[in-house]
Structure formats: C-alpha cells, structure tokens
Design a protein around this motif. Structure first.
Motif, PDB file in Angstrom:
ATOM      1  N   GLY A  32       4.168  24.359  -6.688  1.00 49.53           N
ATOM      2  CA  GLY A  32       4.845  25.851  -6.482  1.00 49.53           C
ATOM      3  C   GLY A  32       6.131  25.843  -7.137  1.00 49.53           C
ATOM      4  N   TYR A  33       7.018  24.754  -6.930  1.00 51.43           N
ATOM      5  CA  TYR A  33       8.377  24.507  -7.329  1.00 51.43           C
ATOM      6  C   TYR A  33       8.507  24.560  -8.885  1.00 51.43           C
ATOM      7  N   VAL A  86      -2.313  26.834  -4.494  1.00 47.79           N
ATOM      8  CA  VAL A  86      -1.204  27.467  -4.983  1.00 47.79           C
ATOM      9  C   VAL A  86      -1.569  28.846  -5.866  1.00 47.79           C
ATOM     10  N   PHE A 142       0.269  18.075   0.482  1.00 45.25           N
ATOM     11  CA  PHE A 142       1.349  19.018   0.579  1.00 45.25           C
ATOM     12  C   PHE A 142       2.395  18.829  -0.380  1.00 45.25           C
ATOM     13  N   ASN A 143       2.642  17.652  -0.582  1.00 39.82           N
ATOM     14  CA  ASN A 143       3.545  17.076  -1.623  1.00 39.82           C
ATOM     15  C   ASN A 143       3.315  17.967  -2.793  1.00 39.82           C
ATOM     16  N   TYR A 196       4.067  21.704  -2.966  1.00 43.59           N
ATOM     17  CA  TYR A 196       5.249  21.812  -2.911  1.00 43.59           C
ATOM     18  C   TYR A 196       5.737  21.748  -4.508  1.00 43.59           C
ATOM     19  N   PHE A 197       5.330  20.682  -5.103  1.00 41.83           N
ATOM     20  CA  PHE A 197       5.764  20.314  -6.614  1.00 41.83           C
ATOM     21  C   PHE A 197       5.106  21.345  -7.503  1.00 41.83           C
TER      22      PHE A 197
END
Ligand SMILES: Nc1ncnc2c1ncn2[C@@H]1O[C@H](COP(=O)(O)OP(=O)(O)OP(=O)(O)O)[C@@H](O)[C@H]1O
Ligand SMILES: [Mg+2]
Lengths: 254, 355
Positions: free
Chosen positions: B150-151, B252, B143-144, B147-148
């Motif tokens: 995608g961000y 992603v 999950f981290n 997020y990373f």
C-alpha cells in the motif's frame, strides 16, 4: 557406534559437471566428522547433497538406514525434521530480528508451543552463543562472526540429531572460534548430537574431529579417524595440515 | 641443420619498457629457428621480462638460454604456469553467455511458460491450504506486506491516474466539441477509466514498484542461501514467501482500484468543468447512464488478475536466479518486463472476451 548417514558410490555435481565422484563413507551417531579439502574442491557440494538440496548424479545416500529419495516430499521432510544446517553465508532472514530468526523454526513447526516456553528456549540458545544482548538487532547490524553464531543457534534450536556446518568458524577470532568448538563438543557429549563440519581451521580440527574426510582431486582422498591421519605419511595430508612444509615453500621463504 | 642460429643478447636493463622492442625483433623469426638468448649482461628485469621468456619457451621449441644465473633460474621456475591455458575468452563476444552464467541457464520460451504455470498452480493450492489451515506462513507477514504494498503503490497510482484522467479529458474534449457532443466526455472518461485505464495503469505500476522489489528480495535470498535455509527448516519457500504477498495484493487491490477510479474520474470532472463548462452533477448523471456497477467489478477483476500476474512473475524470476549478485539485477529487470508483457497480453484477451 551407530551409523546415521551412509554414502555409497556417490557422484555429486551440477548438471553434467561432476565435482566429486565415487564417494563412500559413513557418519556415526555422536561423532564429529570434519570435511577438509582445498577451496573449490566440492565440500559445500557434498554437504548440499547430504542435506537433500542437491540430488546426486548417481549413487545413494542412506539416512538412518533408509535410502533417501530426493523426489519424495515425505522423504525430504523426514530428513529435515532431524537435521540442522549452518550455511556458509549464515543465511539468516534479513527481515527478522535475531531473536525472531532463531525462534522461526519453533514458530513454524510448533505453532502451538506456549510463547513463554519459546522465549526460554530461544534465550538459552542466544546466551549459549553469546548473543543475548543483541537479540533485537537485525542481521544487517551484526558482524559476520555474530551472524555465524546466530545461525548455529538457529540450527540447534529444535535439537536435531545431526547438524551440518559449512565453515562455522571462518572469519571468527580464535577465542570466539574456540567457544564454538567448545559448544559443539558439549552438545555432542551431553545431548548426543552428531556433527558434520566443513572447516579449514587446523586448531579447531585438532580439538573436535573424531573422523576426517579429506577431499582432493575430484574424489575421496582419506576417510577415517583423525588420530590415524598422520601415521599415513601421506604427502597431501601432511602438507594440508602443515605437518611437513614442502621444499618449494621453504626455498621461497628465505 | 643448415639453419642459422638466431642469437639475442639481452641488455643490462630488460624490463617493461624494453620488452616491446625485443618482442618486435623476435616476431619475424621463424618458429623452428634455433634461438639462443644470452643472459650475461642482464642485471635488471621484472615480471614482464619473465612473461617474455615464458612466451619464448612456449613458442620456440629450439630455444636455449645461456649464462643464466642460478638465482634467476629459481625465479623463472616460480613464474612458470605449467600448462598453457590458452587465450581468455573475449567478453565482447561472449557477453550473452556470461550473463547467462550469472543469471541462470538459457531459458526457452516454453520453459518460462511451463515454469510460470507450474508456479501459478502451486501458489493457488498453497494459498487455499493456508486459508484453511493457517500454517506455513510467518505470523504477521501478511499485514507487513499489505502495509508495504500500500505504502509503495497508493501515492504513485493516485498521481498517475489523476494525470491520465486529465490528459484523456483534455484530448477528447476538443474532439467532442467539434461534434457538439461535449457531454459525452463523461461517458468516455468514466468508462475508459473504470474498465481500461485504471486496471492497466495499476498493473503496470505494481509491476514496477511491487514486482521489482519482490524479485530483488527473493533472488537475493536465493543467492545468500536463505531459500535453502527455509527448505532445510522443513518450510516450503514458495509458500512461506509467496502466499503472504498474494494474499496482501488481493486485499490491497480493491482499495487501490476504488481510490484510482475516484481520482481518475475526478481528473475528468475537473477538466470537463474548466474546459467544457460541464457541471459535476451533470457529468455524473451522464456517466452513470453508461457506467454501471458491473463495469466497476470487471475493472476490479482485471486488476486482481494483473496483480497476481505481477506477484507470480516476480516470484518466478526471483526463484530462478542461480547465483551471483549480478543475477539479482538481471532477474529484477526481467521480472518487470515479463509482468508488463503478460499484463498487456491478458488485457487483450479480456477485451476479446468481454466485448
Ligand atoms: N551452483 C553451481 N553450479 C555449477 N557449479 C557450481 C555451483 N556451485 C559450485 N560449483 C562448482 O563446484 C565446485 C565445488 O564448489 P564448492 O562450493 O562445493 O567448493 P568448496 O569446497 O565448498 O569451496 P570453498 O572452500 O571455497 O567454500 C567448484 O568448482 C564450483 O565452481
Ligand atoms: Mg564451500
């Protein structure tokens, strides 16, 4: 005295570059063996071979009587289940908090352990190394000495039979270093742990060492009980342990 | 023995400003000439003068020092190196060697290919192992990573594909107008974006943003013994560190591709409307006569392959760093170059297979 690690005619190094040759020694259960030698003499290199990270150039290493096979994943995993390692750089994972770092071996190897038990175990170790208040910090927010202590907590979290420490007390103040020594002695006495410790701290050696392994000149200079060390009247050893300040040194001091 | 003895009287003050003069004077003297240095007057000296004496000792076998004070003798002995270590290596000549000394060994192309393929095979099996058994990866790490990644990639990919959509439409609109074929702009933009430009640009941006940071992270972990620590905890670093990233990128990318397709085509629609006066509904009707769902899936599949190329190349470069902080920097740039080269090479292979 039962042997846990045996080393026979061991040559260690990198590629063709032999750092140390012809090492023969044994590490006994429930003893603390200290490795000393000048900077760059190969202390970390031997340690790397003993913990299965660096295949020897030649010679053999026995772990609990079994010859270690560096190419066999099962042989290595058997070793890793029984050892803990405190690295010279501490080697905590930067993306995890202190608590998570110390809990990592439990989480990964025993994912079914109830969280409450895990918390107990980790908190106990954290308080043993005096870091309970800092458990939510990240490694980057800690001092070098705090990282060392956290790394020791991680190394002992799953009660390994033997713990390898590369300069655990370098960079620590005498009081904290003394606390670490005390912790090692207690773990040895009450839990029967075995330690192999690379260190330069004379005070610490005096306090914890059962056996000493002195490396010099690309090989083993002395291996035996610490108490016999100074009966040898060996020049290198006496100089190293400051028992005899040599003449050149005296002259330049004035 | 008919040779003349060369005598040199040292001045009262013999330090770094006086050394060059005397050095020049002695340079002309043959090496086997007996040389006598008289220290009687010398009162002041520094470490450059001592270096000068040591140089004489090494180069003139028939050398004598006269009138040396006992104090000075002691100092001279403290400053002697013992053995001659020769000239230090010249950094300009051996820069390549030095880079290799910090960045690892000289790796031949075959070895890179072999290492890459071995890692790829391992990672495929680790990923399936994980999907079946759910072990060996830190909980929550996937999950981290999602997020990373995608961000790090959504904003930049959006901006870039929009600009590319606009650029190719403007450039093509003019050409098409000359043939009176304005409407085919829709086909060109739609097909080009979905099949070619979105996958390629996404892959390249991932190489720069995500790949570089993977290499930097893994190689610094390697240098700081963290990878060793994972191993001796009984973990497999190639699984612990790579599987979450591979799974994350696989999740992603579909979102990224949908987003990029839409934004890229939107750029085209905008230009078509403004420059050629094609209304959006007409644009889409025309576009869908050429671009089908299969094209979307082909684009998606290509992007997934590029994503895996990025993660595997970056991991490969990260794990092959030997030691030293310089190695981290070198590995990071190399990983971007490797990823982009492999992406473009495999894009070419796709083109050959699919057309
Ligand atoms: N990865 C490596 N590749 C090649 N040579 C190495 C490597 N690591 C260490 N060496 C060399 O091996 C020798 C021994 O290094 P090692 O790190 O074991 O020393 P050490 O005794 O632990 O020193 P210190 O007390 O400074 O930690 C040194 O000469 C070093 O240059
Ligand atoms: Mg060391």
């Amino acid at each position: 005295m039962k042997e846990i690690v045996g080393v026979k005619n061991l040559h260690v190094g990198y590629g063709d570059y032999v750092v140390l040759k012809d090492l023969n020694f044994a590490i006994n259960l429930e003893e603390i063996t200290v490795i000393v030698g000048k900077s760059g003499c190969g202390k970390s290199t031997v340690l790397k071979s003993l913990i299965g990270l660096l295949p020897p150039i030649s010679g053999e290493i026995f772990f609990r009587g079994e010859k270690m096979d560096y190419l066999s994943e099962t042989s290595l995993q058997t070793l890793y289940k029984q050892i803990g390692v405190l690295y010279q750089n501490s080697a905590l994972l930067n993306s995890l908090t202190l608590y998570e770092n110390i809990a990592l071996p439990i989480k990964m190897r025993h994912p079914d352990l109830p969280a409450a038990i895990e918390r107990e175990m980790v908190n106990t170790r954290l308080s043993q190394v005096g870091l309970l208040e800092n458990r939510d910090k990240f490694p980057a927010e800690l001092s070098g000495g705090m990282k060392k202590r956290a790394a020791l907590a991680r190394a002992i979290i799953l009660d390994p039979a033997i713990i390898f420490c590369d300069e655990p007390s370098s960079g620590l103040d005498p009081i904290t270093a003394g606390g670490l020594d005390e912790l090692m002695l207690n773990l040895k006495e009450f839990f029967g742990l075995t330690f192999v410790v690379v260190t330069h701290e004379l005070r610490s050696i005096e306090k914890i060492a059962d056996n000493v392994l002195v490396l010099d000149n690309g090989g083993l200079h002395y291996f035996g009980p610490y108490r016999d060390l100074f009966t040898l009247k060996d020049r290198f050893i006496d100089t190293f342990f400051l028992k005899d300040i040599n003449d050149d040194y005296k002259r330049t001091k004035i | 023995m008919g040779k003349n003895v060369k005598r040199i009287q040292l001045p009262r003050r013999f330090s770094i400003d006086e050394v060059p003069g005397l050095f020049d004077e002695i340079k002309g003297v043959q090496k086997d000439t007996p040389l006598e240095i008289d220290f009687r007057d010398m009162a002041d000296f520094d470490s450059s003068s001592i270096a000068f004496f040591n140089y004489l000792k090494k180069n003139y076998p028939h050398l004598t020092f006269t009138n040396v004070q006992p104090e000075l003798k002691k100092i001279l002995s403290l400053f002697s190196i013992g053995k001659d270590t020769g000239d230090p290596s010249d950094s300009r000549v051996s820069m390549a060697e030095r880079l290799q000394a910090v960045g690892g060994k000289v790796i031949k192309f075959e070895e890179i290919l072999k290492g890459f393929l071995v890692l790829l095979a391992d990672e495929i099996s680790y990923t399936f192992q994980y999907l079946l058994k759910r072990r060996g990866v830190y909980p929550g790490e996937i999950f981290n990573q999602i997020y990373f990644m995608g961000y790090n990639s959504f904003p930049i990919v959006s901006v870039i594909v929009f600009l590319i959509g606009v650029t190719i439409s403007i450039t093509s609109a003019e050409q098409l107008r000359d043939f009176g074929a304005d409407i085919y702009l829709a086909d060109l933009v739609g097909f080009g974006m979905v099949r070619e430009l979105v996958p390629l640009m996404t892959g390249i941006i991932l190489a720069g943003k995500v790949g570089a940071s993977i290499t930097a992270e893994i190689s610094s972990m390697k240098v700081l013994e963290e990878v060793d620590a994972l191993k001796t905890m009984g973990l497999i670093p190639e699984k612990f560190l790579m599987v979450p990233r591979l799974i994350a990128i696989s999740l992603v990318i579909p979102l990224l591709v949908v987003l990029a397709d839409l934004i890229g085509i939107f750029g085209g629609v905008l230009v078509a409307y403004i420059v050629s006066g094609i209304p959006p509904d007409l644009f889409f009707r025309e576009m869908f006569t050429v671009v089908g769902l299969s094209d979307f899936f082909i684009g998606l599949m290509k992007t997934l392959v590029f994503g895996w190329i990025v993660v595997i190349s970056s991991g490969f470069k990260g794990f092959s760093v030997e030691r030293g902080a310089v190695g981290v920097g070198i590995a990071t740039t190399e990983s971007v170059v490797l990823s982009i080269s492999l992406i473009i090479a495999s894009d070419c292979v796709f083109a050959l297979i699919l057309y």
